[in-house]
Design a protein around this motif. Sequence first.
Motif, short mmCIF file in Angstrom:
data_model
loop_
_atom_site.label_atom_id
_atom_site.label_comp_id
_atom_site.label_asym_id
_atom_site.label_seq_id
_atom_site.Cartn_x
_atom_site.Cartn_y
_atom_site.Cartn_z
N LYS A 242 -1.32 23.72 7.35
CA LYS A 242 -1.79 23.48 5.99
C LYS A 242 -1.35 24.62 5.08
O LYS A 242 -1.35 25.78 5.48
N GLU A 243 -1.01 24.28 3.86
CA GLU A 243 -0.59 25.30 2.92
C GLU A 243 -1.76 25.87 2.14
O GLU A 243 -1.76 27.04 1.77
N GLN A 244 -2.77 25.03 1.91
CA GLN A 244 -3.91 25.45 1.10
C GLN A 244 -4.96 26.14 1.96
O GLN A 244 -5.20 25.76 3.10
N ARG A 245 -5.58 27.13 1.38
CA ARG A 245 -6.74 27.74 2.02
C ARG A 245 -7.98 26.98 1.55
O ARG A 245 -8.10 26.62 0.38
N GLU A 246 -8.91 26.78 2.46
CA GLU A 246 -10.12 26.06 2.11
C GLU A 246 -11.32 27.02 2.15
O GLU A 246 -11.37 27.95 2.96
N LEU A 247 -12.25 26.76 1.26
CA LEU A 247 -13.45 27.57 1.19
C LEU A 247 -14.30 27.37 2.44
O LEU A 247 -14.52 26.25 2.88
N VAL A 248 -14.78 28.47 2.98
CA VAL A 248 -15.71 28.42 4.11
C VAL A 248 -17.12 28.73 3.61
O VAL A 248 -18.06 27.96 3.83
N ALA A 249 -17.27 29.86 2.95
CA ALA A 249 -18.59 30.27 2.45
C ALA A 249 -18.41 31.39 1.44
O ALA A 249 -17.42 32.13 1.48
N THR A 250 -19.39 31.50 0.55
CA THR A 250 -19.40 32.59 -0.42
C THR A 250 -20.80 33.19 -0.50
O THR A 250 -21.79 32.52 -0.19
#
Length: 116
Positions: free
Chosen positions: A43-51
């Motif tokens: 995958k090229e995009q990074r996905e949010l895990v948590a903030t």
Amino acid sequence: QIQLTESGGGLVQPGGSLRLSCSASGTVSNIYITGWYRQLPGKEQRELVATITRLGAKKYRDSLEGRFTISRDAAKSTVYLQMNNLKPEDTAVYYCNTNSNIGTTWGQGIQVTISS
């Protein structure tokens, strides 16, 4: 400037746990939110895990809440990501990210591999 150092990654069997750490240095007092993102294989995009915000408000990717927990130790300028019951599909490069009044900073990324 802010520098981020990630640690705690590695290889773990399905069902296992890991705790990632993101240590910040520099003008950390200006950080208002820190997040973990991941880039899945292929995958090229990074996905949010948590903030987590400076005030401790937390947000999770819907599919991960319950298995992943984000926390912070303000005295150590460190944010943690506790990952439990890990699955092969959690295999990814995990990145720490901060936003502050001087912009966005990314860590170098750390590999997490879930495999038997």
